[in-house]
Design a protein around this motif. Structure first.
Motif, PDB file in Angstrom:
ATOM      1  N   THR A 108      -2.910  -2.865  -2.791  1.00 26.94           N
ATOM      2  CA  THR A 108      -3.454  -3.297  -4.076  1.00 26.94           C
ATOM      3  C   THR A 108      -4.940  -3.609  -3.925  1.00 26.94           C
ATOM      4  O   THR A 108      -5.433  -3.815  -2.819  1.00 26.94           O
ATOM      5  N   GLY A 109      -5.624  -3.625  -5.045  1.00 27.07           N
ATOM      6  CA  GLY A 109      -7.047  -3.963  -5.038  1.00 27.07           C
ATOM      7  C   GLY A 109      -7.959  -2.753  -5.091  1.00 27.07           C
ATOM      8  O   GLY A 109      -9.175  -2.900  -5.196  1.00 27.07           O
ATOM      9  N   TYR A 110      -7.392  -1.556  -5.016  1.00 26.12           N
ATOM     10  CA  TYR A 110      -8.226  -0.346  -5.016  1.00 26.12           C
ATOM     11  C   TYR A 110      -7.806   0.671  -6.073  1.00 26.12           C
ATOM     12  O   TYR A 110      -8.238   1.805  -6.054  1.00 26.12           O
ATOM     13  N   ARG A 111      -6.929   0.229  -6.987  1.00 26.95           N
ATOM     14  CA  ARG A 111      -6.518   1.180  -8.021  1.00 26.95           C
ATOM     15  C   ARG A 111      -7.673   1.501  -8.961  1.00 26.95           C
ATOM     16  O   ARG A 111      -7.698   2.546  -9.590  1.00 26.95           O
ATOM     17  N   ASN A 112      -8.668   0.586  -9.051  1.00 30.58           N
ATOM     18  CA  ASN A 112      -9.811   0.861  -9.926  1.00 30.58           C
ATOM     19  C   ASN A 112     -10.688   1.987  -9.388  1.00 30.58           C
ATOM     20  O   ASN A 112     -11.532   2.508 -10.093  1.00 30.58           O
ATOM     21  N   ILE A 113     -10.502   2.371  -8.114  1.00 27.61           N
ATOM     22  CA  ILE A 113     -11.240   3.534  -7.598  1.00 27.61           C
ATOM     23  C   ILE A 113     -10.276   4.679  -7.288  1.00 27.61           C
ATOM     24  O   ILE A 113     -10.566   5.553  -6.474  1.00 27.61           O
ATOM     25  N   GLY A 114      -9.111   4.654  -7.947  1.00 27.57           N
ATOM     26  CA  GLY A 114      -8.215   5.804  -7.886  1.00 27.57           C
ATOM     27  C   GLY A 114      -7.266   5.822  -6.706  1.00 27.57           C
ATOM     28  O   GLY A 114      -6.619   6.841  -6.466  1.00 27.57           O
ATOM     29  N   VAL A 115      -7.168   4.727  -5.946  1.00 26.40           N
ATOM     30  CA  VAL A 115      -6.277   4.726  -4.789  1.00 26.40           C
ATOM     31  C   VAL A 115      -4.889   4.239  -5.214  1.00 26.40           C
ATOM     32  O   VAL A 115      -4.755   3.115  -5.686  1.00 26.40           O
ATOM     33  N   PRO A 116      -3.859   5.095  -5.060  1.00 24.06           N
ATOM     34  CA  PRO A 116      -2.501   4.692  -5.458  1.00 24.06           C
ATOM     35  C   PRO A 116      -2.038   3.480  -4.667  1.00 24.06           C
ATOM     36  O   PRO A 116      -2.515   3.230  -3.554  1.00 24.06           O
ATOM     37  N   VAL A 117      -1.070   2.754  -5.235  1.00 28.99           N
ATOM     38  CA  VAL A 117      -0.617   1.542  -4.560  1.00 28.99           C
ATOM     39  C   VAL A 117       0.278   1.891  -3.365  1.00 28.99           C
ATOM     40  O   VAL A 117       0.292   1.184  -2.362  1.00 28.99           O
ATOM     41  N   SER A 118       1.013   3.012  -3.439  1.00 31.52           N
ATOM     42  CA  SER A 118       1.920   3.430  -2.355  1.00 31.52           C
ATOM     43  C   SER A 118       2.885   2.292  -2.000  1.00 31.52           C
ATOM     44  O   SER A 118       3.270   1.508  -2.842  1.00 31.52           O
ATOM     45  N   GLY A 119       3.278   2.171  -0.732  1.00 32.40           N
ATOM     46  CA  GLY A 119       4.233   1.134  -0.328  1.00 32.40           C
ATOM     47  C   GLY A 119       5.662   1.638  -0.389  1.00 32.40           C
ATOM     48  O   GLY A 119       5.931   2.759  -0.819  1.00 32.40           O
ATOM     49  N   ALA A 120       6.592   0.805   0.067  1.00 29.84           N
ATOM     50  CA  ALA A 120       8.003   1.179   0.144  1.00 29.84           C
ATOM     51  C   ALA A 120       8.546   1.548  -1.232  1.00 29.84           C
ATOM     52  O   ALA A 120       8.298   0.844  -2.212  1.00 29.84           O
ATOM     53  N   LEU A 121       9.299   2.654  -1.302  1.00 26.46           N
ATOM     54  CA  LEU A 121       9.952   3.019  -2.559  1.00 26.46           C
ATOM     55  C   LEU A 121      11.000   1.976  -2.924  1.00 26.46           C
ATOM     56  O   LEU A 121      11.264   1.730  -4.094  1.00 26.46           O
ATOM     57  N   ASP A 122      11.632   1.387  -1.919  1.00 27.70           N
ATOM     58  CA  ASP A 122      12.618   0.330  -2.167  1.00 27.70           C
ATOM     59  C   ASP A 122      12.225  -0.921  -1.380  1.00 27.70           C
ATOM     60  O   ASP A 122      12.657  -1.114  -0.237  1.00 27.70           O
ATOM     61  N   PRO A 123      11.406  -1.779  -1.991  1.00 26.61           N
ATOM     62  CA  PRO A 123      10.940  -2.978  -1.286  1.00 26.61           C
ATOM     63  C   PRO A 123      12.079  -3.934  -0.921  1.00 26.61           C
ATOM     64  O   PRO A 123      11.936  -4.736   0.001  1.00 26.61           O
ATOM     65  N   VAL A 124      13.201  -3.863  -1.638  1.00 20.33           N
ATOM     66  CA  VAL A 124      14.327  -4.749  -1.331  1.00 20.33           C
ATOM     67  C   VAL A 124      14.941  -4.358   0.008  1.00 20.33           C
ATOM     68  O   VAL A 124      15.188  -5.202   0.873  1.00 20.33           O
ATOM     69  N   LEU A 125      15.167  -3.050   0.190  1.00 20.36           N
ATOM     70  CA  LEU A 125      15.729  -2.595   1.470  1.00 20.36           C
ATOM     71  C   LEU A 125      14.725  -2.773   2.614  1.00 20.36           C
ATOM     72  O   LEU A 125      15.120  -3.032   3.752  1.00 20.36           O
ATOM     73  N   MET A 126      13.444  -2.636   2.318  1.00 22.56           N
ATOM     74  CA  MET A 126      12.430  -2.907   3.333  1.00 22.56           C
ATOM     75  C   MET A 126      12.536  -4.369   3.779  1.00 22.56           C
ATOM     76  O   MET A 126      12.540  -4.668   4.988  1.00 22.56           O
ATOM     77  N   ALA A 127      12.672  -5.272   2.819  1.00 18.38           N
ATOM     78  CA  ALA A 127      12.797  -6.699   3.151  1.00 18.38           C
ATOM     79  C   ALA A 127      14.079  -6.951   3.944  1.00 18.38           C
ATOM     80  O   ALA A 127      14.093  -7.764   4.879  1.00 18.38           O
ATOM     81  N   ALA A 128      15.152  -6.218   3.592  1.00 19.26           N
ATOM     82  CA  ALA A 128      16.430  -6.397   4.294  1.00 19.26           C
ATOM     83  C   ALA A 128      16.289  -5.995   5.761  1.00 19.26           C
ATOM     84  O   ALA A 128      16.726  -6.726   6.663  1.00 19.26           O
ATOM     85  N   ALA A 129      15.677  -4.837   6.011  1.00 18.11           N
ATOM     86  CA  ALA A 129      15.503  -4.374   7.394  1.00 18.11           C
ATOM     87  C   ALA A 129      14.631  -5.355   8.168  1.00 18.11           C
ATOM     88  O   ALA A 129      14.919  -5.698   9.320  1.00 18.11           O
ATOM     89  N   ASN A 130      13.576  -5.839   7.521  1.00 17.31           N
ATOM     90  CA  ASN A 130      12.694  -6.802   8.176  1.00 17.31           C
ATOM     91  C   ASN A 130      13.422  -8.108   8.496  1.00 17.31           C
ATOM     92  O   ASN A 130      13.233  -8.689   9.561  1.00 17.31           O
ATOM     93  N   ALA A 131      14.269  -8.553   7.556  1.00 21.28           N
ATOM     94  CA  ALA A 131      14.988  -9.811   7.776  1.00 21.28           C
ATOM     95  C   ALA A 131      15.893  -9.710   9.002  1.00 21.28           C
ATOM     96  O   ALA A 131      16.043 -10.669   9.762  1.00 21.28           O
ATOM     97  N   LEU A 132      16.495  -8.541   9.211  1.00 23.76           N
ATOM     98  CA  LEU A 132      17.406  -8.368  10.350  1.00 23.76           C
ATOM     99  C   LEU A 132      16.692  -8.619  11.677  1.00 23.76           C
ATOM    100  O   LEU A 132      17.266  -9.168  12.614  1.00 23.76           O
ATOM    101  N   VAL A 133      15.425  -8.200  11.771  1.00 22.13           N
ATOM    102  CA  VAL A 133      14.697  -8.386  13.039  1.00 22.13           C
ATOM    103  C   VAL A 133      13.819  -9.631  13.017  1.00 22.13           C
ATOM    104  O   VAL A 133      13.022  -9.839  13.940  1.00 22.13           O
ATOM    105  N   GLY A 134      13.934 -10.431  11.959  1.00 20.63           N
ATOM    106  CA  GLY A 134      13.191 -11.690  11.916  1.00 20.63           C
ATOM    107  C   GLY A 134      11.747 -11.561  11.476  1.00 20.63           C
ATOM    108  O   GLY A 134      10.933 -12.450  11.715  1.00 20.63           O
ATOM    109  N   ASN A 135      11.419 -10.456  10.810  1.00 26.16           N
ATOM    110  CA  ASN A 135      10.045 -10.264  10.307  1.00 26.16           C
ATOM    111  C   ASN A 135       9.877 -10.860   8.918  1.00 26.16           C
ATOM    112  O   ASN A 135      10.850 -11.057   8.192  1.00 26.16           O
TER     113      ASN A 135
END
Lengths: 359, 252
Positions: free
Chosen positions: A22-49
């Motif tokens: 975030t912070g660069y969409r005003n210069i045309g940079v897509p936000v990108s990031g995980a398509l499923d942030p919930v599953l990303m958080a789940a995987a991270n939680a398993l390893v304590g991240n």
């Protein structure tokens, strides 16, 4: 302490992602990031991240990772399993929604995702360099990821070594389940470019997922959404992931994480945050139904999801995988204590009394 | 008060549960864009003062500003009311950005559509190049691709529709026109605009965290014709990271 993994098989449609840029969409940079942030958080939680530590997103088939130095804990989320091949040649099955710990020389072969995306979290997160405030990969402009691209064979990924007991693994009580039911949207910003009938069709007819889908967007096929006399083009304005744009052919396109920052097609509605992760798991031919909700309902759905994820994370428990016996610790304990007390081992969830030398 | 009354009120449009579009008009014109710049500038000020809690970022376009927010940190309807109030008093700002003089090679292999445009408009090749280099273009917005500027001010004499069949590959750093707009492709990509030249200058550099995109909304751009030899030399300098982009800034 850091650890290093080497990619020995790149898999298919694998990319480093985090919460997005975030912070660069005003210069045309897509936000990108995980398509499923919930599953990303789940995987991270398993390893304590932390929930938004950088992970490997798997779109088709997972990579094979070899630990080079340090012990690495890997957490899997999504419909995706793996095999751990250790240095003694043993092959151990690793289910999703749990961790596997790799010692130097061990190889984790991650399989295909049965549908949608899966996530591979590494202890401490995937430590590629941040670019413009994020590690997320945006391939077209070679931003983020592994030097602007997907991880390839021979690349080395740095992460943190496991702190504490490396013979413990972690698993959740059950797989994460996304909500079911219609996909919730907020109408607009250009619902006034469509006929009343088109808006009614959009909210009542099924729209089929086509094969034309990637991290930028998802084309749907269904009852044509007719534009009214204002036409099928607008002076470009802002869009967001989840925005549903409708070009002149009347077939909707749902924009996804890598979507452009602005667009010139009228936008009939936008999928709410809580439901957008579900669209990362649809398959060609799936029928989507949309329902319009208010901002209040959308906010309640998102808060509910955050709460439910916290509860899911609360079910994660440690266990000692059967078949993995810590021989060094057994002998070490014997040298010090002379005997192994059965209750010590029971504490870790695996009863080793019968197998312990002095049990 | 007079500025408030002079403008029609902005429209607030939902872009899902995490963004509002504040729309000042429907057209591409300096008056509407002035309000976009004025509103963006007010948001800059408030954000620097820490008074836009939960607002993540905002994207100015030709005629509107899309404000992205975190729905877990701010109530959508409260933010909507605040944005409507701010839009009513933010006023106008004329384009007052940097003024750039950017080298462009108009030789045939850098400008595959130049001859066709000249023929279609009944002009000599040089006349088209003259129009392109005499015009002061204004950056309205960035979008489509990282660092891709939409420039207004293309003379009516060069107004051409997009290609009927878009190119699969537009070379990076191509200068292109469509309708009354001009643009520059920072990246190789598909595209339907007509290619009239190519600049050796990198328009986007993710490694430059302070200003990854060369151009910003409100900037003025003048294309300066260079020959192929100069283009090649500058391209090598740019690729090696030895080119000083600030040398392209001009006064006034």
């Amino acid at each position: 302490m850091s650890a290093v993994l080497e990619i020995i098989d790149a898999g298919l449609a694998v990319s480093v992602q985090d919460r997005g840029r975030t912070g660069y969409r005003n210069i045309g940079v897509p936000v990108s990031g995980a398509l499923d942030p919930v599953l990303m958080a789940a995987a991270n939680a398993l390893v304590g991240n932390a929930s938004e530590a950088a992970v490997l997103e798997v779109g088709l088939s997972g990579p094979s990772l070899k630990a080079l130095s340090g012990t690495v804990r890997v957490g899997l989320s999504g419909e995706m399993g793996a095999q751990l091949v250790n240095t003694r040649g043993q092959v151990l099955k690793v289910a999703s929604w749990q961790t596997a710990t790799l010692f130097p020389g061990d190889v984790l072969r991650i399989g295909g995702v049965s549908h949608g995306v899966g996530y591979v979290a590494l202890s401490g997160g995937v430590q590629v360099a941040e670019q413009l405030g994020s590690r997320s990969t945006y391939l077209r402009a070679a931003i983020g990821g592994v030097q602007g691209r997907a991880p390839g064979v021979g690349d080395r990924l740095q992460c943190d070594a496991v702190r504490g007991d490396p013979w413990l693994e972690f698993r959740a009580r059950a797989p994460w389940q996304h909500d079911t039911g219609p996909i919730r949207v907020i109408l607009g910003p250009q619902e006034d470019y469509f006929t009343h009938e088109a808006v009614a069709n959009f909210l009542s007819r099924p729209y089929a997922v086509t094969r034309d889908m990637d991290r930028m967007g998802l084309r749907l096929d269904g009852e044509k959404l007719a534009h009214n006399e204002k036409g099928a083009e607008i002076v470009s304005d802002g869009v967001a992931p989840g925005t549903i744009q409708v070009p002149a052919n009347g077939q909707p396109i749902v924009l996804m994480a890598d979507c452009q920052t602005s667009g010139g097609y009228p936008k009939i509605a936008t999928v709410i945050r809580a439901d957008l992760p579900r669209l990362a798991h649809v398959r060609p031919g799936d029928a989507l139904h949309f329902v319009a909700v208010s901002h209040t309902e959308a906010a309640a759905a998102l808060r509910g999801q955050v709460q439910r994820l916290a509860e899911w994370v609360g079910t994660i428990q440690s266990f000692r995988p059967p078949g993995v016996i810590d021989e060094a610790a057994l002998y070490g304990a014997n040298l010090i204590c002379g005997v192994v007390r059965g209750d010590e081992w029971n504490l870790h969830g695996v009863n080793l009394q019968s197998g312990a030398p002095h049990g | 008060m007079t500025t408030e009354l002079a403008h029609p009120p902005a429209r607030l449009l939902s872009v899902g549960d995490a963004a509002w579009t504040v729309e000042f008009g429907n057209a591409i014109d300096p008056v509407t864009h002035g309000r976009v710049l004025g509103f963006s500038s007010l948001l800059d000020t408030l954000s620097n003062e820490g008074r836009l809690d939960g607002v993540v970022e905002w994207v100015p376009t030709f005629r509107s500003v899309t404000v992205h927010f975190d729905p877990l940190r701010t109530d959508a309807m409260v933010l909507r009311d605040l944005l409507a109030e701010l839009a009513g008093k933010s006023g106008s700002l004329s384009a007052a950005g940097c003024r750039w003089r950017i080298p462009v090679c108009f030789d045939a292999d850098c400008a595959p559509d130049l001859d066709e445009v000249a023929t279609a408009k009944g002009m000599a090749r040089d006349e088209v190049v003259c129009l392109m280099t005499e015009t002061v273009f204004i950056v309205y917005m960035l979008g489509f691709l990282p660092g891709f500027p939409y420039l207004g001010g293309l003379p009516e004499a060069l107004d051409m529709p997009r290609l009927a069949t878009p190119r699969k590959v537009v070379p990076s750093r191509s200068i292109a026109i469509a309708g009354r707009m001009c643009a520059a492709y920072p990246w190789e990509s598909p595209g339907g605009w007509r290619l009239l030249g190519r600049t050796p200058v990198r328009l986007f550099d993710a490694a430059n965290a302070r200003r990854p995109a060369l151009l910003a909304p409100g900037d003025q751009v003048v294309w300066q014709a260079i020959d192929r030899g100069t283009f090649d030399a500058m391209e090598r300098e740019c690729a090696a990271g030895r080119f000083d982009l600030s040398s392209l800034l001009t006064e006034g």
